[in-house]
Design an enzyme around this catalytic site. Structure first.
Site, PDB file in Angstrom:
ATOM      1  N   THR A 101       0.814  -1.219   0.000  1.00 11.54           N
ATOM      2  CA  THR A 101       0.000   0.000   0.000  1.00 11.54           C
ATOM      3  C   THR A 101       0.844   1.264   0.000  1.00 11.54           C
ATOM      4  O   THR A 101       0.399   2.297  -0.485  1.00 11.54           O
ATOM      5  CB  THR A 101      -0.935   0.014   1.210  1.00 11.54           C
ATOM      6  OG1 THR A 101      -0.162  -0.089   2.407  1.00 11.54           O
ATOM      7  CG2 THR A 101      -1.917  -1.130   1.151  1.00 11.54           C
ATOM      8  N   CYS A 102       2.040   1.224   0.582  1.00 12.19           N
ATOM      9  CA  CYS A 102       2.872   2.422   0.612  1.00 12.19           C
ATOM     10  C   CYS A 102       3.395   2.783  -0.773  1.00 12.19           C
ATOM     11  O   CYS A 102       3.843   3.906  -1.002  1.00 12.19           O
ATOM     12  CB  CYS A 102       4.046   2.223   1.571  1.00 12.19           C
ATOM     13  SG  CYS A 102       3.538   1.922   3.268  1.00 12.19           S
ATOM     14  N   PHE A 103       3.367   1.803  -1.685  1.00 12.06           N
ATOM     15  CA  PHE A 103       3.915   2.029  -3.022  1.00 12.06           C
ATOM     16  C   PHE A 103       2.886   1.806  -4.127  1.00 12.06           C
ATOM     17  O   PHE A 103       3.239   1.734  -5.296  1.00 12.06           O
ATOM     18  CB  PHE A 103       5.125   1.111  -3.239  1.00 12.06           C
ATOM     19  CG  PHE A 103       6.181   1.254  -2.184  1.00 12.06           C
ATOM     20  CD1 PHE A 103       7.055   2.331  -2.198  1.00 12.06           C
ATOM     21  CD2 PHE A 103       6.274   0.339  -1.154  1.00 12.06           C
ATOM     22  CE1 PHE A 103       8.005   2.480  -1.200  1.00 12.06           C
ATOM     23  CE2 PHE A 103       7.224   0.478  -0.157  1.00 12.06           C
ATOM     24  CZ  PHE A 103       8.098   1.551  -0.182  1.00 12.06           C
TER      25      PHE A 103
END
Length: 521
Positions: free
Chosen positions: A487-489
């Site tokens: 999710t961070c990327f």
């Protein structure tokens, strides 16, 4: 005459040198205690005086605002509508009730929440969500708890709740007026007027007020929220919001506004991290939720779990240092935590306790105030039938997701490409295009952490923890595993499945069963 020395009986009234010295030693201690008590009393008096001054200042501000409102009304700067709700019109908060009245008059019985949930295997995600949303609207029309305690009078029989605010002071003006409104009056239909603006509120002004106010709650000067660690358009609660002495009152006000918007059928221009929605629902959190709060901290937790600790001295104990503007306080994660060293055997417990403290305990007063305000309008029990994704849609609305824009701004890695000979990618977009908006939003939440699409950039403006970051689909060869998300990327890790049915089943399973299990590269 010869002087005779007076004889003193043993143990007489005289003082020995040792007792005098003892008294002299005690005198400074008495003085120190007296000074400490005097200082404590003075600090308490100053605190009470400061609280009293703030309270009186709020009353003066409320009185000044009321006078300005009355002057505005007298000068006909705004047009005040009748005090009784007119005949039903096409405003958002009356759509559900008018529809309900028509269906009820036809003798049709509405489905209850249990029968709706029993249909989840037979209807689309969108159909189930819309039925649950309409069920909530019907329940709220009966009362904050669905009419279980005491049924609420119909909204058409209630007096208008008149709110008059200055557009450039919308947060403070609204806060001051809502502070004097009873829980029962919160159920009255709103009639909002902006000072200096001519117009009668038939629903449009109320929606405008909700939109302007919901943006203002993120104003940095209130220190209530900070941007998510994963992007720059979703927000999380600021654990240092205590720098604002009124922060808990403000959070309770925001919770009341969220509940009022749900009752009125209006949307807020506000998107929070998934963690915020889970905490509003008071649902359990895991260390994976840390990904939207602090990416580096989350990576550290993952490293602890994924690596053996034998022979490594990390000097970690079951405690944490809490920093508050330069001052540090050591907090024990469990009893005698300062003395308990983190080892290979207890590291999972340490990670869970540390994540729980960061995600819950450190901001529990703020969330408690938020839930308290929300409960003034909506019984939390009614919201337990929604998950965190559906709560985001209830509060902020369901986005219209353009699959053509999504596909055009997607990056492929590790062997995938959007070409005719790449069957998995062709199946993927065929599946996405067959889904309704609710299911597409679920997929977007699964991969990016939110269903919000940047406006007006669209998918080209998606951001990750390091700035602009397009939607990525990454190939892995192991077709026995479920899809995963970084999710961070904004990355979807999609196995190279052999059939369309296999892709469909596994991706759907991943979205619903591992939707909050964030992953990192």
């Amino acid at each position: 005459m010869v002087g005779v020395e007076e004889q003193r009986p043993p143990g007489g009234g005289g003082s020995s040198p040792s007792s005098v010295a003892h008294v002299m030693l005690l005198q400074p201690l008495f003085l120190l205690a007296w000074a400490w008590m005097s200082t404590a009393m003075m600090v308490s008096v100053l605190a009470v005086c400061s609280w009293h001054r703030r309270r009186m200042q709020r009353r003066r501000e409320a009185a000044d605002l009321a006078a300005a409102i009355q002057l505005s009304i007298n000068d006909h700067i705004v047009s005040v509508p009748p005090t009784v709700l007119p005949a039903p019109s096409m405003r958002i908060d009356s759509l559900h009730s008018s529809r309900a009245a028509r269906v009820s008059s036809a003798g049709v019985e509405f489905p209850n929440i249990k029968s709706i949930e029993d249909l989840k295997d037979h209807l689309s995600i969108g159909s189930i969500f819309r039925m649950k949303r309409e069920w909530l609207a019907r329940e709220l029309s009966k009362g904050r708890d669905g009419g279980k305690a005491e049924p609420s009078p119909p909204r058409s029989e209630r007096r208008l709740l008149q709110i008059v605010v200055r557009r450039d002071h919308v947060f403070q003006d609204s806060y001051l007026q809502f502070a004097t409104i009873s829980d029962d009056d919160l159920r009255n239909p709103l009639s909002v007027h902006f000072v200096g603006e001519v117009g009668r509120d038939d629903g449009g002004v109320t929606r405008d007020w909700y939109s302007v106010l919901s943006k203002e709650i993120f104003n940095p000067q209130y220190a209530l929220f900070t941007l998510s660690a994963a992007d720059d358009y979703t927000f999380q609660i600021n654990q240092n919001s205590g720098v604002n002495p009124d922060h808990l009152d403000f959070f309770q006000f925001i919770g009341t506004i969220v509940g009022k918007a749900l009752l009125d059928g209006c949307l807020l221009d506000a998107h929070f991290t998934r963690l915020v929605y889970k905490r509003i629902l008071d649902k359990p959190v895991t260390y994976h939720d840390m990904a939207s709060v602090d990416v580096q901290f989350y990576k550290s937790l993952c490293w602890l779990l994924e690596n053996k600790l034998e022979g490594i001295d990390l000097s970690l104990t079951f405690s944490v240092d809490k920093e508050n503007f330069g001052a540090y306080e050591e907090i024990e994660l469990k009893e005698k935590g300062k003395e308990m060293v983190v080892t290979e055997q207890n590291k999972r417990e340490y990670v869970d306790l540390l994540a729980s403290w960061r995600l819950k305990e450190s901001v529990e007063p703020q969330f408690q105030a938020l839930r308290t305000g929300l409960a003034r309008v909506v019984d939390p029990v009614l919201l337990q039938h929604f998950d965190e994704n559906e709560l985001e849609w209830l509060i902020g609305g369901l986005p219209t997701i353009d699959t053509d824009d999504w596909r055009k701004n997607t990056v492929y890695k590790a062997g995938y490409s959007d070409t005719s000979n790449c069957h998995v990618i062709r199946w993927f977009w065929l599946l996405v295009e067959s889904w309704d908006q609710e299911m597409r939003a679920r997929l977007l939440q699964f991969v990016t952490g939110t269903s919000k699409v940047p406006f007006p950039e669209g998918f080209k403006g998606l951001r990750g923890s390091e700035g602009l970051r397009s939607f990525h689909i990454v190939r892995v060869s192991d077709s026995t595993r479920l899809p995963q998300a970084h999710t961070c990327f904004n990355e979807l890790i999609l196995p190279d499945y052999d059939t369309y049915e296999e892709l469909h089943n596994n991706l759907t399973t991943a979205i619903f069963e591992t939707g909050n299990q964030f992953q990192l590269r």
